[in-house]
Design a protein around this motif. Sequence first.
Motif, PDB file in Angstrom:
ATOM      1  N   UNK A 148      26.807  79.092  20.514  1.00  0.00           N
ATOM      2  CA  UNK A 148      27.106  80.392  21.953  1.00  0.00           C
ATOM      3  C   UNK A 148      26.621  79.366  23.121  1.00  0.00           C
ATOM      4  N   UNK A 149      27.803  80.316  24.013  1.00  0.00           N
ATOM      5  CA  UNK A 149      27.970  80.377  25.305  1.00  0.00           C
ATOM      6  C   UNK A 149      26.407  80.214  26.276  1.00  0.00           C
ATOM      7  N   UNK A 150      26.536  79.036  27.322  1.00  0.00           N
ATOM      8  CA  UNK A 150      25.112  79.668  27.409  1.00  0.00           C
ATOM      9  C   UNK A 150      24.825  80.914  28.342  1.00  0.00           C
ATOM     10  N   UNK A 151      23.658  81.613  28.470  1.00  0.00           N
ATOM     11  CA  UNK A 151      23.234  82.782  28.941  1.00  0.00           C
ATOM     12  C   UNK A 151      22.556  82.347  30.390  1.00  0.00           C
ATOM     13  N   UNK A 152      23.759  83.063  31.271  1.00  0.00           N
ATOM     14  CA  UNK A 152      22.615  83.008  33.182  1.00  0.00           C
ATOM     15  C   UNK A 152      22.406  84.457  33.428  1.00  0.00           C
ATOM     16  N   UNK A 153      21.338  84.285  33.731  1.00  0.00           N
ATOM     17  CA  UNK A 153      20.654  85.441  34.925  1.00  0.00           C
ATOM     18  C   UNK A 153      20.719  85.382  36.282  1.00  0.00           C
ATOM     19  N   UNK A 154      20.601  86.389  36.767  1.00  0.00           N
ATOM     20  CA  UNK A 154      20.458  86.468  37.905  1.00  0.00           C
ATOM     21  C   UNK A 154      19.528  86.426  38.633  1.00  0.00           C
ATOM     22  N   UNK A 155      18.529  86.344  38.894  1.00  0.00           N
ATOM     23  CA  UNK A 155      17.316  87.129  39.692  1.00  0.00           C
ATOM     24  C   UNK A 155      17.409  87.667  40.808  1.00  0.00           C
TER      25      UNK A 155
END
Length: 179
Positions: free
Chosen positions: A4-11
Amino acid sequence: MEGGPTHFYDEIEPFCRWRRTENIDILELHLPSGLKKEHLKIHINNNGILTITGTCPVDQTESMRFKKETKVAKNCRINEIRAKFSKGVLYVTMPRTSPIATGPSVALKGVISQTLDPKADDNMTNVAKCASEFHNKFGSLKQRLCRKTVVEGVAALVVVAAALVGVVKAYQYCMASPV
């Protein structure tokens, strides 16, 4: 590549404000729009560390998250901590127990019972009342000092020490003056 697509987290670091009174601490956490009550977790561990975390999806591949940790006051009634989320602000209410009055007034009470002269008893009673009142105000000041920076705390401690010396000198003067 498969998967699947990569998941990014914005801290993020939410704006945080403490409101303190004599009996209660309130932590206000101003959270970004889109964050809902279901996205929040609040936990307190055995060491008295309160942890607030939140994760909110922004889109299919991105989420925002935060983590806020703070030490709970030693005199906090942990079982009575409450949280309320309203209009993007999380309010964590932490009730505290009242400080126990001990100190100079207790020590002076023993001296009062040992005096034999009634006039000296009156003087000692007045000194005991004065010392008790000073101690009560000092206890409140001591609580507020714990929340200040080190420099402010040291400056305030010097003022308190000077006041304490004044009380001792007044006591000595009362004891030395003829009845």
